[in-house]
Design an enzyme around this catalytic site. Structure first.
Site, PDB file in Angstrom:
ATOM      1  N   ASP A   1      32.607 -50.786  60.087  1.00 44.99           N
ATOM      2  CA  ASP A   1      33.203 -50.733  58.753  1.00 44.99           C
ATOM      3  C   ASP A   1      33.474 -52.153  58.275  1.00 44.99           C
ATOM      4  O   ASP A   1      33.676 -53.051  59.086  1.00 44.99           O
ATOM      5  CB  ASP A   1      34.516 -49.941  58.779  1.00 44.99           C
ATOM      6  CG  ASP A   1      34.310 -48.460  59.035  1.00 44.99           C
ATOM      7  OD1 ASP A   1      33.268 -47.927  58.609  1.00 44.99           O
ATOM      8  OD2 ASP A   1      35.187 -47.834  59.645  1.00 44.99           O
TER       9      ASP A   1
ATOM     10  N   ASP B   1      30.279 -44.137  54.304  1.00 44.38           N
ATOM     11  CA  ASP B   1      31.491 -43.363  54.012  1.00 44.38           C
ATOM     12  C   ASP B   1      31.606 -43.092  52.515  1.00 44.38           C
ATOM     13  O   ASP B   1      31.985 -41.994  52.100  1.00 44.38           O
ATOM     14  CB  ASP B   1      32.740 -44.114  54.488  1.00 44.38           C
ATOM     15  CG  ASP B   1      32.760 -44.340  55.994  1.00 44.38           C
ATOM     16  OD1 ASP B   1      32.117 -43.568  56.732  1.00 44.38           O
ATOM     17  OD2 ASP B   1      33.422 -45.306  56.425  1.00 44.38           O
TER      18      ASP B   1
END
Length: 192
Positions: free
Chosen positions: A143, A162
């Protein structure tokens, strides 16, 4: 329609196939490319401080998520990878076997979700992991997007995959709440 009368053969609109696979493949590529580029630039988690795009609110910070949504299920990467594969197969069946591809809206939503699945599944399978990295990272998802309202109100770091998953899921929710399904046998086109 008489019970013995046959329905015409199902003809899948070619543009729906192109839209779905374009969104899925390009979404996966955008996610994987951005992860590779950001981690090459900013390093592994903790190596460099946050690079602020909007000071105190939006920045770039590398992180490894060992769980799923909001870090739930830490260390269950194999389970999440398996669920991702089943979800991908389910999406293909829904679109092309159960004819959800007749709806442009559903085709786009499921294409976005599939792009997110591809990006995060690659990470879950440890295809980015290198010798020397901590072993738990092998099934972790990279991330890099940091979003917060203040130091006390931080959203967990996330990535493009995401974002694709959330947008696709929101589209599915809008479809189910606001648009009644139509049946192709009724001779009606999809509302969306």
């Amino acid at each position: 329609m008489e019970p013995n009368e046959r329905l015409p053969p199902y003809r899948l609109p070619l543009n729906r196939v192109l839209i779905f696979f374009s969104l899925a493949i390009l979404g996966g590529i955008a996610d994987l490319w951005s992860k590779q580029a950001i981690f090459a630039w900013r390093g592994l988690p903790g190596e460099k401080p946050v690079w602020w795009v909007i000071d105190g609110y939006f920045g770039i910070e590398t992180a490894i998520n060992l769980g799923a949504v909001f870090g739930i299920g830490q260390g269950q990467g194999a389970l999440f990878a398996t669920l991702s594969v089943f979800a991908g197969v389910g999406i293909l069946m829904w679109l092309f076997w159960f004819r959800a591809a007749e709806s442009l809206w559903l085709t786009v939503a499921l294409g976005l979700i599939s792009g997110g699945i591809i990006g995060n599944l690659y990470d879950r399978m440890g295809m980015w992991w290198q010798t020397g990295y901590p072993e738990p990272w092998k099934s972790g998802v990279r991330d890099w997007i940091l979003w917060q309202a203040s130091e006390n109100w931080k959203w967990p770091n996330f990535n493009i995959a995401d974002s694709l998953l959330v947008v696709g899921a929101c589209m599915l929710m809008i479809q189910s709440l606001f648009f009644a399904p139509t049946s192709p046998q009724d001779g009606q086109e999809d509302a969306i």
